[in-house]
Design a protein around this motif. Sequence first.
Motif, PDB file in Angstrom:
ATOM      1  N   VAL A  51       0.854  -1.188   0.000  1.00  0.00           N
ATOM      2  CA  VAL A  51       0.000   0.000   0.000  1.00  0.00           C
ATOM      3  C   VAL A  51       0.893   1.241   0.000  1.00  0.00           C
ATOM      4  CG1 VAL A  51      -1.945  -1.098   1.190  1.00  0.00           C
ATOM      5  CG2 VAL A  51      -0.168   0.036   2.523  1.00  0.00           C
ATOM      6  N   LYS A  52       0.310   2.355  -0.354  1.00  0.00           N
ATOM      7  CA  LYS A  52       1.048   3.617  -0.326  1.00  0.00           C
ATOM      8  C   LYS A  52       1.365   3.964   1.123  1.00  0.00           C
ATOM      9  CE  LYS A  52       0.865   8.345  -1.891  1.00  0.00           C
ATOM     10  NZ  LYS A  52       0.112   9.371  -2.607  1.00  0.00           N
ATOM     11  N   THR A  53       2.604   4.358   1.373  1.00  0.00           N
ATOM     12  CA  THR A  53       3.023   4.693   2.729  1.00  0.00           C
ATOM     13  C   THR A  53       3.542   6.128   2.778  1.00  0.00           C
ATOM     14  OG1 THR A  53       5.273   3.868   2.371  1.00  0.00           O
ATOM     15  CG2 THR A  53       3.668   2.300   3.226  1.00  0.00           C
ATOM     16  N   THR A  54       3.644   6.628   3.991  1.00  0.00           N
ATOM     17  CA  THR A  54       4.215   7.952   4.190  1.00  0.00           C
ATOM     18  C   THR A  54       5.555   7.801   4.895  1.00  0.00           C
ATOM     19  OG1 THR A  54       3.061   8.203   6.306  1.00  0.00           O
ATOM     20  CG2 THR A  54       1.954   9.059   4.345  1.00  0.00           C
ATOM     21  N   GLU A  55       6.382   8.802   4.757  1.00  0.00           N
ATOM     22  CA  GLU A  55       7.694   8.803   5.397  1.00  0.00           C
ATOM     23  C   GLU A  55       7.543   8.594   6.905  1.00  0.00           C
ATOM     24  OE1 GLU A  55      11.741   8.862   5.595  1.00  0.00           O
ATOM     25  OE2 GLU A  55      10.588   9.091   3.743  1.00  0.00           O
ATOM     26  N   GLY A  56       8.262   7.622   7.436  1.00  0.00           N
ATOM     27  CA  GLY A  56       8.247   7.373   8.870  1.00  0.00           C
ATOM     28  C   GLY A  56       7.092   6.526   9.370  1.00  0.00           C
ATOM     29  N   GLU A  57       6.236   6.051   8.478  1.00  0.00           N
ATOM     30  CA  GLU A  57       5.111   5.217   8.903  1.00  0.00           C
ATOM     31  C   GLU A  57       5.626   3.892   9.458  1.00  0.00           C
ATOM     32  OE1 GLU A  57       0.719   3.848   7.266  1.00  0.00           O
ATOM     33  OE2 GLU A  57       2.179   4.678   5.863  1.00  0.00           O
ATOM     34  N   LYS A  58       5.078   3.471  10.552  1.00  0.00           N
ATOM     35  CA  LYS A  58       5.538   2.263  11.227  1.00  0.00           C
ATOM     36  C   LYS A  58       5.049   1.000  10.513  1.00  0.00           C
ATOM     37  CE  LYS A  58       6.250   4.430  15.589  1.00  0.00           C
ATOM     38  NZ  LYS A  58       7.606   4.787  15.510  1.00  0.00           N
ATOM     39  N   PRO A  59       5.858  -0.070  10.550  1.00  0.00           N
ATOM     40  CA  PRO A  59       5.483  -1.325   9.895  1.00  0.00           C
ATOM     41  C   PRO A  59       4.127  -1.872  10.335  1.00  0.00           C
ATOM     42  CG  PRO A  59       7.786  -1.383  10.508  1.00  0.00           C
ATOM     43  CD  PRO A  59       7.203  -0.140  11.112  1.00  0.00           C
ATOM     44  N   LEU A  60       3.791  -1.716  11.604  1.00  0.00           N
ATOM     45  CA  LEU A  60       2.502  -2.223  12.077  1.00  0.00           C
ATOM     46  C   LEU A  60       1.342  -1.465  11.435  1.00  0.00           C
ATOM     47  CD1 LEU A  60       1.102  -4.283  13.855  1.00  0.00           C
ATOM     48  CD2 LEU A  60       1.196  -2.626  15.723  1.00  0.00           C
ATOM     49  N   SER A  61       1.488  -0.165  11.294  1.00  0.00           N
ATOM     50  CA  SER A  61       0.453   0.637  10.636  1.00  0.00           C
ATOM     51  C   SER A  61       0.308   0.242   9.173  1.00  0.00           C
ATOM     52  CB  SER A  61       0.781   2.124  10.731  1.00  0.00           C
ATOM     53  OG  SER A  61       0.766   2.550  12.076  1.00  0.00           O
ATOM     54  N   TYR A  68      -6.537  -4.307   5.881  1.00  0.00           N
ATOM     55  CA  TYR A  68      -7.816  -3.610   5.768  1.00  0.00           C
ATOM     56  C   TYR A  68      -8.188  -3.343   4.308  1.00  0.00           C
ATOM     57  CZ  TYR A  68     -11.601  -0.399   6.892  1.00  0.00           C
ATOM     58  OH  TYR A  68     -12.816   0.209   6.996  1.00  0.00           O
ATOM     59  N   GLN A  69      -7.188  -3.078   3.466  1.00  0.00           N
ATOM     60  CA  GLN A  69      -7.445  -2.802   2.053  1.00  0.00           C
ATOM     61  C   GLN A  69      -7.502  -4.074   1.209  1.00  0.00           C
ATOM     62  OE1 GLN A  69      -4.981   0.287   0.323  1.00  0.00           O
ATOM     63  NE2 GLN A  69      -4.918   1.395   2.261  1.00  0.00           N
ATOM     64  N   GLY A  70      -7.331  -5.223   1.856  1.00  0.00           N
ATOM     65  CA  GLY A  70      -7.429  -6.484   1.135  1.00  0.00           C
ATOM     66  C   GLY A  70      -6.214  -6.822   0.295  1.00  0.00           C
ATOM     67  N   LYS A  71      -5.078  -6.203   0.589  1.00  0.00           N
ATOM     68  CA  LYS A  71      -3.852  -6.459  -0.166  1.00  0.00           C
ATOM     69  C   LYS A  71      -3.157  -7.742   0.281  1.00  0.00           C
ATOM     70  CE  LYS A  71      -4.231  -2.590  -2.421  1.00  0.00           C
ATOM     71  NZ  LYS A  71      -4.494  -2.529  -3.839  1.00  0.00           N
ATOM     72  N   VAL A  72      -3.388  -8.144   1.512  1.00  0.00           N
ATOM     73  CA  VAL A  72      -2.896  -9.425   2.020  1.00  0.00           C
ATOM     74  C   VAL A  72      -4.085 -10.192   2.573  1.00  0.00           C
ATOM     75  CG1 VAL A  72      -0.544  -8.676   2.538  1.00  0.00           C
ATOM     76  CG2 VAL A  72      -2.280  -8.472   4.274  1.00  0.00           C
ATOM     77  N   HIS A  73      -3.969 -11.486   2.592  1.00  0.00           N
ATOM     78  CA  HIS A  73      -5.085 -12.326   3.011  1.00  0.00           C
ATOM     79  C   HIS A  73      -4.668 -13.261   4.134  1.00  0.00           C
ATOM     80  CE1 HIS A  73      -7.293 -10.905  -0.450  1.00  0.00           C
ATOM     81  NE2 HIS A  73      -6.169 -11.055  -1.129  1.00  0.00           N
ATOM     82  N   ILE A  74      -5.602 -13.544   4.994  1.00  0.00           N
ATOM     83  CA  ILE A  74      -5.388 -14.480   6.089  1.00  0.00           C
ATOM     84  C   ILE A  74      -6.005 -15.803   5.674  1.00  0.00           C
ATOM     85  CG2 ILE A  74      -5.877 -14.965   8.512  1.00  0.00           C
ATOM     86  CD1 ILE A  74      -6.082 -11.904   8.916  1.00  0.00           C
TER      87      ILE A  74
END
Length: 85
Positions: A51-61, A68-74
Amino acid sequence: MLIRPSYKEMMEVVNKASEDDTTPIVSSRYSIVMATAKRARQIVDGDVPLVKTTEGEKPLSIAVDEIYQGKVHILPNDETYDDEG
């Protein structure tokens, strides 16, 4: 302070991907937490965010956004992140 998305919202999104509407993919907060933590660890270890990220965004976020965006699946059986594609 409210955290978005909530566990309930995350579970609804993940369970929408279920082929069988009567059997949820995840049934607890623990499942969401474990899958998110696993994906965050993969990002820390060098996986490219989906997903698109911002500078300094944490891996957990980032992991929360991906799920939430459905990019990975469980996976429904063992409730772990599907990285084998």
